[in-house]
Design an enzyme around this catalytic site. Structure first.
Site, mmCIF file in Angstrom:
data_model
loop_
_atom_site.group_PDB
_atom_site.id
_atom_site.type_symbol
_atom_site.label_atom_id
_atom_site.label_comp_id
_atom_site.label_asym_id
_atom_site.label_seq_id
_atom_site.Cartn_x
_atom_site.Cartn_y
_atom_site.Cartn_z
ATOM 1 N N CYS A 4 0.959 -1.482 -0.092
ATOM 2 C CA CYS A 4 -0.162 -0.083 0.066
ATOM 3 C C CYS A 4 0.769 1.056 0.133
ATOM 4 O O CYS A 4 1.724 1.471 0.913
ATOM 5 C CB CYS A 4 -0.799 -0.184 1.140
ATOM 6 N N CYS A 7 0.403 3.521 3.251
ATOM 7 C CA CYS A 7 1.221 2.889 4.427
ATOM 8 C C CYS A 7 3.010 3.102 4.060
ATOM 9 O O CYS A 7 3.465 3.434 5.205
ATOM 10 C CB CYS A 7 1.108 1.081 4.509
ATOM 11 N N ASP A 30 -1.100 16.317 -1.916
ATOM 12 C CA ASP A 30 -1.357 15.168 -3.113
ATOM 13 C C ASP A 30 -0.370 15.652 -4.280
ATOM 14 O O ASP A 30 0.094 16.720 -4.695
ATOM 15 C CB ASP A 30 -2.678 15.535 -3.536
ATOM 16 N N HIS A 46 -4.177 1.049 8.587
ATOM 17 C CA HIS A 46 -4.415 0.591 6.978
ATOM 18 C C HIS A 46 -6.092 0.289 7.166
ATOM 19 O O HIS A 46 -6.552 -0.611 7.943
ATOM 20 C CB HIS A 46 -3.874 -0.415 6.527
ATOM 21 N N HIS A 98 -8.557 7.790 2.667
ATOM 22 C CA HIS A 98 -8.409 9.218 2.809
ATOM 23 C C HIS A 98 -9.314 10.172 2.378
ATOM 24 O O HIS A 98 -10.263 9.719 1.749
ATOM 25 C CB HIS A 98 -6.992 9.227 1.779
ATOM 26 N N HIS A 100 -9.780 13.996 0.652
ATOM 27 C CA HIS A 100 -9.078 15.019 0.074
ATOM 28 C C HIS A 100 -9.539 16.341 0.546
ATOM 29 O O HIS A 100 -10.948 16.603 0.462
ATOM 30 C CB HIS A 100 -9.306 15.185 -1.653
HETATM 31 P P1 AMP Z 1 -8.259 8.476 -5.089
HETATM 32 O O1 AMP Z 1 -8.620 8.693 -6.207
HETATM 33 O O2 AMP Z 1 -9.279 9.038 -4.153
HETATM 34 O O3 AMP Z 1 -7.901 6.972 -4.356
HETATM 35 O O4 AMP Z 1 -7.045 9.714 -4.668
HETATM 36 C C1 AMP Z 1 -5.649 8.978 -4.527
HETATM 37 C C2 AMP Z 1 -4.928 10.347 -4.642
HETATM 38 O O5 AMP Z 1 -3.683 10.022 -4.196
HETATM 39 C C3 AMP Z 1 -4.714 11.076 -6.072
HETATM 40 O O6 AMP Z 1 -5.370 12.276 -5.887
HETATM 41 C C4 AMP Z 1 -3.321 10.772 -6.162
HETATM 42 O O7 AMP Z 1 -2.681 11.963 -7.119
HETATM 43 C C5 AMP Z 1 -2.610 10.714 -4.835
HETATM 44 N N1 AMP Z 1 -1.259 10.136 -4.892
HETATM 45 C C6 AMP Z 1 -1.073 8.888 -5.426
HETATM 46 N N2 AMP Z 1 0.253 8.547 -5.106
HETATM 47 C C7 AMP Z 1 0.856 9.542 -4.328
HETATM 48 C C8 AMP Z 1 2.042 9.901 -3.540
HETATM 49 N N3 AMP Z 1 3.057 8.944 -3.638
HETATM 50 N N4 AMP Z 1 2.064 10.950 -2.876
HETATM 51 C C9 AMP Z 1 0.840 12.030 -2.894
HETATM 52 N N5 AMP Z 1 -0.321 11.808 -3.312
HETATM 53 C C10 AMP Z 1 -0.400 10.705 -4.160
HETATM 54 ZN ZN ZN Z 2 -2.285 1.340 3.852
#
Ligand code: AMP
Ligand code: ZN
Length: 111
Positions: A4, A7, A30, A46, A98, A100
Site C-alpha cells: 500500500c 502505508c 497530493d 490501514h 483518505h 481530499h
Molecule cells: P483517490 O482517487 O481518491 O484514491 O485518490 C488518490 C490520490 O492519491 C490521487 O489524488 C493521487 O494524486 C494521490 N497520490 C498517489 N500517489 C501519491 C503519492 N505518492 N504522494 C501523494 N499523493 C499521491
Molecule cells: Zn495502507
C-alpha cells in the site's frame, strides 16, 4: 499493508510533503494536485475505505475529521471541499482511506 503506497508514506519509505501529523493521523500534499491546495488526510492505520471500518475504528475516523478541522485552521483555508472516494466505482484509486481537502479557485467536482 506491505503493498500500500499510503502505508509506505506513513512508514517513511515513500517521501511526502507533510502538512500535519499526530499519533493516529497523517496529512500530506497530493502528488498530482487538482486544486491550488490539495491535501490528503489519512489514518496511519490501514483501513481500505468507509466500507471497511470496524466498530472499534469509528473513533479513528472521528480523529481524521478533527484533523481536517485543525488543518483548515493551520493552513488558513477560507473555504474548502472535502471528498472521500469509496470503492473503484466511487473513483477510489488508492485503497487506504483518505480524505481530499481541496481549496482555492475553480474547485473540481460538484458546484
Ligand atoms: P483517490 O482517487 O481518491 O484514491 O485518490 C488518490 C490520490 O492519491 C490521487 O489524488 C493521487 O494524486 C494521490 N497520490 C498517489 N500517489 C501519491 C503519492 N505518492 N504522494 C501523494 N499523493 C499521491
Ligand atoms: Zn495502507
Amino acid at each position: 499493508m506491505s503493498d500500500c503506497i499510503f502505508c509506505k508514506i506513513v512508514d517513511g519509505d515513500i517521501p511526502s510533503k507533510k502538512v500535519y501529523e499526530d499519533d493516529s493521523v497523517l496529512a500530506f500534499y497530493d502528488a498530482h494536485p487538482k486544486a491550488d491546495t490539495h491535501i490528503l488526510v489519512i489514518p496511519k492505520q490501514h483501513i481500505v475505505n468507509l466500507y471497511d471500518v470496524q466498530a472499534h475504528q469509528w473513533p479513528l475516523v472521528q480523529q481524521v475529521l478533527q484533523s481536517v478541522q485543525r488543518i483548515a485552521e493551520q493552513e488558513n483555508l477560507v473555504g474548502y471541499r472535502l471528498i472521500s472516494n469509496n470503492g473503484a466505482q466511487g473513483g477510489q484509486e488508492v485503497f487506504h482511506m483518505h480524505w481530499h481537502i481541496l481549496a482555492g479557485d475553480k474547485l473540481p467536482g460538484f458546484q
